[in-house]
Structures are given as C-alpha cells and as structure tokens.
Design a protein around this motif. Structure first.
Motif, PDB file in Angstrom:
ATOM      1  N   GLY A  19       0.807  -1.211   0.000  1.00 17.46           N
ATOM      2  CA  GLY A  19       0.000   0.000   0.000  1.00 17.46           C
ATOM      3  C   GLY A  19       0.841   1.262   0.000  1.00 17.46           C
ATOM      4  N   GLN A  20       0.378   2.275  -0.697  1.00 20.06           N
ATOM      5  CA  GLN A  20       1.103   3.544  -0.806  1.00 20.06           C
ATOM      6  C   GLN A  20       0.309   4.729  -0.263  1.00 20.06           C
ATOM      7  OE1 GLN A  20       4.328   3.503  -1.988  1.00 20.06           O
ATOM      8  NE2 GLN A  20       4.035   1.290  -2.094  1.00 20.06           N
ATOM      9  N   SER A  21      -0.909   4.493   0.182  1.00 20.91           N
ATOM     10  CA  SER A  21      -1.744   5.596   0.665  1.00 20.91           C
ATOM     11  C   SER A  21      -1.221   6.131   1.987  1.00 20.91           C
ATOM     12  CB  SER A  21      -3.187   5.117   0.840  1.00 20.91           C
ATOM     13  OG  SER A  21      -4.005   6.160   1.343  1.00 20.91           O
ATOM     14  N   THR A  22      -1.293   7.454   2.154  1.00 20.95           N
ATOM     15  CA  THR A  22      -0.866   8.095   3.404  1.00 20.95           C
ATOM     16  C   THR A  22      -2.012   8.831   4.080  1.00 20.95           C
ATOM     17  OG1 THR A  22      -0.219  10.184   2.339  1.00 20.95           O
ATOM     18  CG2 THR A  22       1.447   8.434   2.441  1.00 20.95           C
ATOM     19  N   THR A  23      -3.209   8.772   3.514  1.00 22.65           N
ATOM     20  CA  THR A  23      -4.338   9.516   4.073  1.00 22.65           C
ATOM     21  C   THR A  23      -5.501   8.585   4.374  1.00 22.65           C
ATOM     22  OG1 THR A  23      -5.309   9.977   1.893  1.00 22.65           O
ATOM     23  CG2 THR A  23      -3.726  11.597   2.769  1.00 22.65           C
ATOM     24  N   THR A  24      -6.430   9.099   5.142  1.00 19.11           N
ATOM     25  CA  THR A  24      -7.693   8.415   5.400  1.00 19.11           C
ATOM     26  C   THR A  24      -8.820   9.310   4.894  1.00 19.11           C
ATOM     27  OG1 THR A  24      -8.020   9.446   7.572  1.00 19.11           O
ATOM     28  CG2 THR A  24      -6.710   7.408   7.496  1.00 19.11           C
ATOM     29  N   ILE A  25     -10.034   8.802   4.948  1.00 18.85           N
ATOM     30  CA  ILE A  25     -11.188   9.612   4.561  1.00 18.85           C
ATOM     31  C   ILE A  25     -11.253  10.881   5.407  1.00 18.85           C
ATOM     32  CG2 ILE A  25     -13.717   9.678   4.483  1.00 18.85           C
ATOM     33  CD1 ILE A  25     -12.413   8.026   2.257  1.00 18.85           C
ATOM     34  N   GLU A  26     -10.828  10.772   6.666  1.00 22.62           N
ATOM     35  CA  GLU A  26     -10.894  11.916   7.571  1.00 22.62           C
ATOM     36  C   GLU A  26      -9.785  12.928   7.327  1.00 22.62           C
ATOM     37  OE1 GLU A  26     -13.204   8.685   8.821  1.00 22.62           O
ATOM     38  OE2 GLU A  26     -10.995   8.667   8.652  1.00 22.62           O
ATOM     39  N   THR A  27      -8.618  12.482   6.811  1.00 18.49           N
ATOM     40  CA  THR A  27      -7.460  13.385   6.674  1.00 18.49           C
ATOM     41  C   THR A  27      -7.192  13.823   5.240  1.00 18.49           C
ATOM     42  OG1 THR A  27      -5.869  11.556   6.415  1.00 18.49           O
ATOM     43  CG2 THR A  27      -6.381  12.299   8.672  1.00 18.49           C
ATOM     44  N   ARG A  28      -7.904  13.276   4.283  1.00 23.98           N
ATOM     45  CA  ARG A  28      -7.586  13.519   2.876  1.00 23.98           C
ATOM     46  C   ARG A  28      -7.742  14.980   2.474  1.00 23.98           C
ATOM     47  NH1 ARG A  28     -13.040  12.536   0.145  1.00 23.98           N
ATOM     48  NH2 ARG A  28     -12.098  11.686  -1.754  1.00 23.98           N
ATOM     49  N   LEU A  29      -8.749  15.686   2.995  1.00 20.19           N
ATOM     50  CA  LEU A  29      -8.942  17.083   2.616  1.00 20.19           C
ATOM     51  C   LEU A  29      -7.778  17.938   3.093  1.00 20.19           C
ATOM     52  CD1 LEU A  29     -10.543  19.434   1.444  1.00 20.19           C
ATOM     53  CD2 LEU A  29     -11.783  19.577   3.627  1.00 20.19           C
TER      54      LEU A  29
END
Length: 252
Positions: A124-134
C-alpha cells in the motif's frame, strides 16, 4: 532496410531478443520510425531512460494508446521503472482522464506485472484516510501551486463549489499524497496526461507553471515533450510547447 546501429541497440535494450513482425510486413515504415524514435529522438538530449519511460507511459494513457502501452510497459520495467511507479502512474491518471478511459490500462498493467511474476496487490502507498484527505490535499496544493491555493477548496459559486472541494480532497488528497512518486514526478506525469489528450491547454499551462515552480524547468519540460513526440505526434507536442513557453514567461 537501413536501421542504424544506435536504433538497433536501443531497441534491444527495450525488448531483448524481440524481433518485430513489422520488419516483415512494414519494413520501410519501421526503418524510418525506429531510426527517428530510437536514435534521433533519444539522442537529442540527456533525459534519462527511467524518466523518458515514465513520460512515455503517461502520454500513452493520455492519448489512449493501449496497444503501444502494452508494448512499452515491459520496456519501462527493463529500464528500471518499478511496479509501484507504473501503478502510481495509472492511478494518478484517473482524476485527469476518468476511469472510463483508464480501466483498460489498469487491466494491462496487472496482466503484465503478473506475467513477470510480480505478486499483486503491491504494498500500500496511501498516506491519508477519509478523515485526513482534505487537509492533506490542501497542503499538497499549496506545496505545488502556492499559498493562493489554501482556501481554493471552498471557493466558487454555491452550485459548483463542491468540485473545488473534490479537487482538493480527491485529486490531491487521494492521489498526490501517495508514496511511490514525489511531487516533481507527479507533476511531470500530470503534464504528460494533459498534453497527450489535447483540449486541456488552460490546465496544461497551469501544470507547466507548477512543474517549473517545483524545479522541472522549461528546459526539462521541452525534453519531455521531445521524447514523447513520436508517440503523440506534432500538433499536441507543439501545443504543449506553446503552453510551456507561456508558463515560463509568466514565471520570469
């Protein structure tokens, strides 16, 4: 046929021991194309092979060249572009091209990686969540374009301001924040998506300016355009050059 030694050597580096059927069916064409693309063009400047291949994969998505993408993806891997990098190129093309145009390329990447023994899914390469993406997306926009983007996500007419919100949270918060590619690489491939699909000259000029701001200067962008020209043709290459010149003039 009179294919130059340099073109033959570069072709062998891309496709070891592969003999194209076009040598039999279209010898005159392949002589001129290979000599141009794999000798004259690749020796025009000092752009390294990895960067060249990342740009070529990106413009092939942009121009919907799925057959050539299937051919060039193994060459990119042979030149050191990693599976993670190829996946990130495809993923990031979605907000610029739409899934309707990108899905065949995702299938192609998966098929090619699997055929080479790469186990999927990749790490996985994602560093954000639904809560932190904005918040992360806003920070990325500011880093890339400047402080004036800080409040862009909440600007615009009431009936359409949600699109600016999505641009921050989805385009930048979901994709630009991923690992695997840095901002300079992501802006380069975005530049390639836009220049290859055409009709996006305002956005292309904006992203040319972002590239320049990040250190992908005018000279670098001209090298990218030059190396992609055999794959997208002259009209879109010349349009891209005009956009780069406009962006560079404004940055002076």
């Amino acid at each position: 046929m009179n294919i130059t030694d340099a073109a033959q050597m570069y072709h062998e580096k891309m496709f070891p021991r592969y003999v194209s059927r076009f040598l039999e069916t279209d010898p005159e064409f392949i002589e001129r194309f290979d000599n141009f693309a794999f000798d004259e063009v690749v020796n025009q400047d000092d752009l390294n092979d990895r960067t060249r291949m990342m740009a070529i994969l990106s413009v092939l998505i942009g121009c919907q060249g799925i057959d050539e993408f299937r051919a060039m993806h193994p060459a990119a891997l042979n030149f050191g572009v990693t599976p993670v990098e190829t996946k990130e190129i495809v993923y990031q093309s979605v907000p610029y091209m739409g899934i309707g145009r990108v899905l065949p390329f995702l299938y192609a990447v998966n098929e090619i990686l699997t055929s080479r023994g790469v186990e999927l899914p990749l790490s996985g390469q994602s560093t954000t969540t639904i809560e932190t993406r904005l918040e992360a997306g806003i920070a990325a926009q500011v880093d890339i374009f400047g402080e004036h983007m800080r409040d862009f996500w909440q600007s615009g007419p009431e009936e359409s301001k949600h699109i600016n919100y999505w641009l921050a949270s989805n385009c930048f918060g979901d994709y630009y924040t991923r690992k695997g590619l840095d901002y300079k690489q992501r802006e380069m491939i975005t530049f390639c998506f836009l220049l290859a699909q055409g009709g996006c000259e305002p956005q292309l000029t904006s992203h040319a300016a972002a590239n320049i701001r990040l250190g992908n200067d005018k000279s670098f962008l001209i090298k990218v355009i030059s190396q992609c020209l055999p794959f997208i043709g002259y009209p879109r290459s010349l349009n891209a050059l005009r956009c780069v010149n406009e962006a560079a003039a404004k940055s002076e």
